[in-house]
Design a protein around this motif. Structure first.
Motif, PDB file in Angstrom:
ATOM      1  N   PHE A 232       0.778  -1.232   0.000  1.00 13.26           N
ATOM      2  CA  PHE A 232       0.000   0.000   0.000  1.00 13.26           C
ATOM      3  C   PHE A 232       0.816   1.293   0.000  1.00 13.26           C
ATOM      4  CE2 PHE A 232      -2.204   3.418   2.284  1.00 13.26           C
ATOM      5  CZ  PHE A 232      -3.172   3.713   1.342  1.00 13.26           C
ATOM      6  N   PRO A 233       1.835   1.448   0.845  1.00 14.54           N
ATOM      7  CA  PRO A 233       2.546   2.747   0.840  1.00 14.54           C
ATOM      8  C   PRO A 233       3.155   3.096  -0.517  1.00 14.54           C
ATOM      9  CG  PRO A 233       3.163   1.453   2.760  1.00 14.54           C
ATOM     10  CD  PRO A 233       2.345   0.552   1.880  1.00 14.54           C
ATOM     11  N   PHE A 234       3.612   2.096  -1.251  1.00 13.03           N
ATOM     12  CA  PHE A 234       4.215   2.344  -2.562  1.00 13.03           C
ATOM     13  C   PHE A 234       3.135   2.724  -3.584  1.00 13.03           C
ATOM     14  CE2 PHE A 234       6.898  -0.541  -0.190  1.00 13.03           C
ATOM     15  CZ  PHE A 234       8.113   0.115  -0.237  1.00 13.03           C
ATOM     16  N   ALA A 235       2.000   2.023  -3.540  1.00  9.93           N
ATOM     17  CA  ALA A 235       0.888   2.336  -4.437  1.00  9.93           C
ATOM     18  C   ALA A 235       0.341   3.730  -4.127  1.00  9.93           C
ATOM     19  CB  ALA A 235      -0.206   1.282  -4.295  1.00  9.93           C
ATOM     20  N   ARG A 236       0.227   4.044  -2.856  1.00  9.51           N
ATOM     21  CA  ARG A 236      -0.277   5.351  -2.425  1.00  9.51           C
ATOM     22  C   ARG A 236       0.607   6.471  -2.969  1.00  9.51           C
ATOM     23  NH1 ARG A 236       0.672   8.599   2.619  1.00  9.51           N
ATOM     24  NH2 ARG A 236      -1.273   9.646   3.090  1.00  9.51           N
ATOM     25  N   GLN A 237       1.909   6.283  -2.917  1.00 10.12           N
ATOM     26  CA  GLN A 237       2.839   7.302  -3.402  1.00 10.12           C
ATOM     27  C   GLN A 237       2.746   7.460  -4.910  1.00 10.12           C
ATOM     28  OE1 GLN A 237       4.708   9.309  -1.278  1.00 10.12           O
ATOM     29  NE2 GLN A 237       4.808  10.496  -3.150  1.00 10.12           N
ATOM     30  N   MET A 238       2.561   6.348  -5.635  1.00  9.73           N
ATOM     31  CA  MET A 238       2.424   6.430  -7.095  1.00  9.73           C
ATOM     32  C   MET A 238       1.187   7.248  -7.472  1.00  9.73           C
ATOM     33  SD  MET A 238       3.598   2.735  -8.579  1.00  9.73           S
ATOM     34  CE  MET A 238       3.345   3.296 -10.258  1.00  9.73           C
ATOM     35  N   VAL A 239       0.073   7.022  -6.770  1.00 11.21           N
ATOM     36  CA  VAL A 239      -1.149   7.777  -7.042  1.00 11.21           C
ATOM     37  C   VAL A 239      -0.928   9.250  -6.719  1.00 11.21           C
ATOM     38  CG1 VAL A 239      -3.548   8.139  -6.314  1.00 11.21           C
ATOM     39  CG2 VAL A 239      -2.719   5.819  -6.784  1.00 11.21           C
ATOM     40  N   ALA A 240      -0.339   9.543  -5.572  1.00 10.71           N
ATOM     41  CA  ALA A 240      -0.092  10.943  -5.180  1.00 10.71           C
ATOM     42  C   ALA A 240       0.782  11.654  -6.211  1.00 10.71           C
ATOM     43  CB  ALA A 240       0.563  10.992  -3.796  1.00 10.71           C
ATOM     44  N   ASP A 241       1.830  10.983  -6.681  1.00  8.38           N
ATOM     45  CA  ASP A 241       2.728  11.589  -7.671  1.00  8.38           C
ATOM     46  C   ASP A 241       2.013  11.827  -9.004  1.00  8.38           C
ATOM     47  OD1 ASP A 241       4.783  11.571  -5.816  1.00  8.38           O
ATOM     48  OD2 ASP A 241       5.784   9.808  -6.663  1.00  8.38           O
ATOM     49  N   ALA A 242       1.201  10.859  -9.435  1.00  5.59           N
ATOM     50  CA  ALA A 242       0.494  11.001 -10.715  1.00  5.59           C
ATOM     51  C   ALA A 242      -0.516  12.141 -10.653  1.00  5.59           C
ATOM     52  CB  ALA A 242      -0.202   9.696 -11.087  1.00  5.59           C
ATOM     53  N   VAL A 243      -1.243  12.249  -9.550  1.00  2.23           N
ATOM     54  CA  VAL A 243      -2.222  13.329  -9.407  1.00  2.23           C
ATOM     55  C   VAL A 243      -1.493  14.674  -9.396  1.00  2.23           C
ATOM     56  CG1 VAL A 243      -3.948  14.344  -7.855  1.00  2.23           C
ATOM     57  CG2 VAL A 243      -3.959  11.880  -8.285  1.00  2.23           C
ATOM     58  N   ARG A 244      -0.388  14.751  -8.675  1.00  3.11           N
ATOM     59  CA  ARG A 244       0.400  15.995  -8.645  1.00  3.11           C
ATOM     60  C   ARG A 244       0.939  16.318 -10.040  1.00  3.11           C
ATOM     61  NH1 ARG A 244       5.065  14.681  -6.131  1.00  3.11           N
ATOM     62  NH2 ARG A 244       5.984  14.581  -8.185  1.00  3.11           N
ATOM     63  N   ASN A 245       1.452  15.302 -10.744  1.00  4.88           N
ATOM     64  CA  ASN A 245       1.979  15.522 -12.094  1.00  4.88           C
ATOM     65  C   ASN A 245       0.869  15.869 -13.086  1.00  4.88           C
ATOM     66  OD1 ASN A 245       4.582  15.039 -11.215  1.00  4.88           O
ATOM     67  ND2 ASN A 245       4.552  12.884 -11.810  1.00  4.88           N
ATOM     68  N   GLY A 246      -0.372  15.539 -12.739  1.00  3.09           N
ATOM     69  CA  GLY A 246      -1.517  15.903 -13.565  1.00  3.09           C
ATOM     70  C   GLY A 246      -1.968  17.334 -13.359  1.00  3.09           C
ATOM     71  N   GLY A 247      -1.328  18.048 -12.437  1.00  4.13           N
ATOM     72  CA  GLY A 247      -1.636  19.459 -12.229  1.00  4.13           C
ATOM     73  C   GLY A 247      -2.484  19.751 -11.002  1.00  4.13           C
ATOM     74  N   PHE A 248      -2.722  18.748 -10.167  1.00  5.42           N
ATOM     75  CA  PHE A 248      -3.564  18.903  -8.981  1.00  5.42           C
ATOM     76  C   PHE A 248      -2.721  18.736  -7.722  1.00  5.42           C
ATOM     77  CE2 PHE A 248      -6.041  17.078 -12.425  1.00  5.42           C
ATOM     78  CZ  PHE A 248      -7.108  17.957 -12.500  1.00  5.42           C
ATOM     79  N   PRO A 249      -3.260  19.152  -6.577  1.00  3.79           N
ATOM     80  CA  PRO A 249      -2.560  18.830  -5.335  1.00  3.79           C
ATOM     81  C   PRO A 249      -2.488  17.302  -5.190  1.00  3.79           C
ATOM     82  CG  PRO A 249      -4.286  20.457  -4.936  1.00  3.79           C
ATOM     83  CD  PRO A 249      -4.468  19.961  -6.346  1.00  3.79           C
ATOM     84  N   PRO A 250      -1.403  16.782  -4.630  1.00  2.78           N
ATOM     85  CA  PRO A 250      -1.286  15.325  -4.522  1.00  2.78           C
ATOM     86  C   PRO A 250      -2.430  14.724  -3.709  1.00  2.78           C
ATOM     87  CG  PRO A 250       0.515  16.423  -3.356  1.00  2.78           C
ATOM     88  CD  PRO A 250      -0.287  17.485  -4.033  1.00  2.78           C
ATOM     89  N   LEU A 251      -2.903  13.569  -4.135  1.00  2.00           N
ATOM     90  CA  LEU A 251      -3.954  12.848  -3.429  1.00  2.00           C
ATOM     91  C   LEU A 251      -3.287  11.788  -2.554  1.00  2.00           C
ATOM     92  CD1 LEU A 251      -6.895  12.012  -2.860  1.00  2.00           C
ATOM     93  CD2 LEU A 251      -6.745  10.526  -4.875  1.00  2.00           C
ATOM     94  N   TYR A 252      -3.310  12.025  -1.253  1.00  4.19           N
ATOM     95  CA  TYR A 252      -2.765  11.041  -0.319  1.00  4.19           C
ATOM     96  C   TYR A 252      -3.926  10.223   0.222  1.00  4.19           C
ATOM     97  CZ  TYR A 252       1.667  13.419  -0.643  1.00  4.19           C
ATOM     98  OH  TYR A 252       2.838  13.960  -1.112  1.00  4.19           O
ATOM     99  N   ILE A 253      -4.031   8.999  -0.266  1.00  5.83           N
ATOM    100  CA  ILE A 253      -5.115   8.109   0.135  1.00  5.83           C
ATOM    101  C   ILE A 253      -4.945   7.770   1.608  1.00  5.83           C
ATOM    102  CG2 ILE A 253      -6.153   5.839  -0.259  1.00  5.83           C
ATOM    103  CD1 ILE A 253      -5.043   6.054  -3.162  1.00  5.83           C
TER     104      ILE A 253
END
Length: 160
Positions: free
Chosen positions: A111-132
């Motif tokens: 989970f921590p690795f998957a969570r970080q991938m999602v946060a980075d992708a959302v941030r790279n998409g132009g939004f504040p990072p999503l920390y699940i």
């Protein structure tokens, strides 16, 4: 004698590999979606865990996180789907405890690795990072077990 030593060996759970199996991020309404919004987005998240046995003591576990952010319940800001997987070697665990270890402890490690991938992708998409928020894999396991039990008793429910 060797068999007796194996029976007394300490239980072990080892991650042999972990990897991104599938990942998709969509920002379908950019650049309009990147403008200041009058309200906060509604975040939807689905979590799924699947596993398959590869060898006597080796299991591949897939943690799938699927989600999106919408404004007003319909305008999609972003959407993602990630399957993050690992191969785990599990030894000296009693058979009746093996399934919970595979379906609870293995995704807890991923989970921590998957969570970080999602946060980075959302941030790279132009939004504040999503920390699940942390996921209670014990509760998820119990929910799935209850759904399976309900199916066996003739109560129709679909596993997501």
């Amino acid at each position: 004698m060797a068999e007796n030593a194996a029976n007394n060996a300490a239980p072990s759970l080892n991650a042999l590999a972990q990897y991104c199996k599938d990942f998709s991020f969509e920002n379908p309404n950019a650049p309009r979606s990147l403008q200041q919004q009058s309200e906060g987005p509604q975040i939807n998240l689905q979590v799924n865990v699947n596993a398959k046995q590869l060898a006597e003591a080796d299991f591949e576990v897939d943690l799938t996180l699927e989600g999106d952010a919408k404004i007003g319940g319909k305008d999609v800001l972003f959407a993602f789907e990630l399957t993050y997987s690992g191969v785990f070697r599990i030894q000296n665990i009693p058979q009746e405890q093996l399934h919970p270890v595979v379906m609870i402890e293995c995704p807890r490690l991923l989970f921590p690795f998957a969570r970080q991938m999602v946060a980075d992708a959302v941030r790279n998409g132009g939004f504040p990072p999503l920390y699940i928020d942390p996921i209670d894999f014990v509760a998820l396991y119990r929910q799935r077990a209850a759904e399976v039990q309900g199916q066996e008793n003739g109560v129709g429910q679909t596993l997501s």
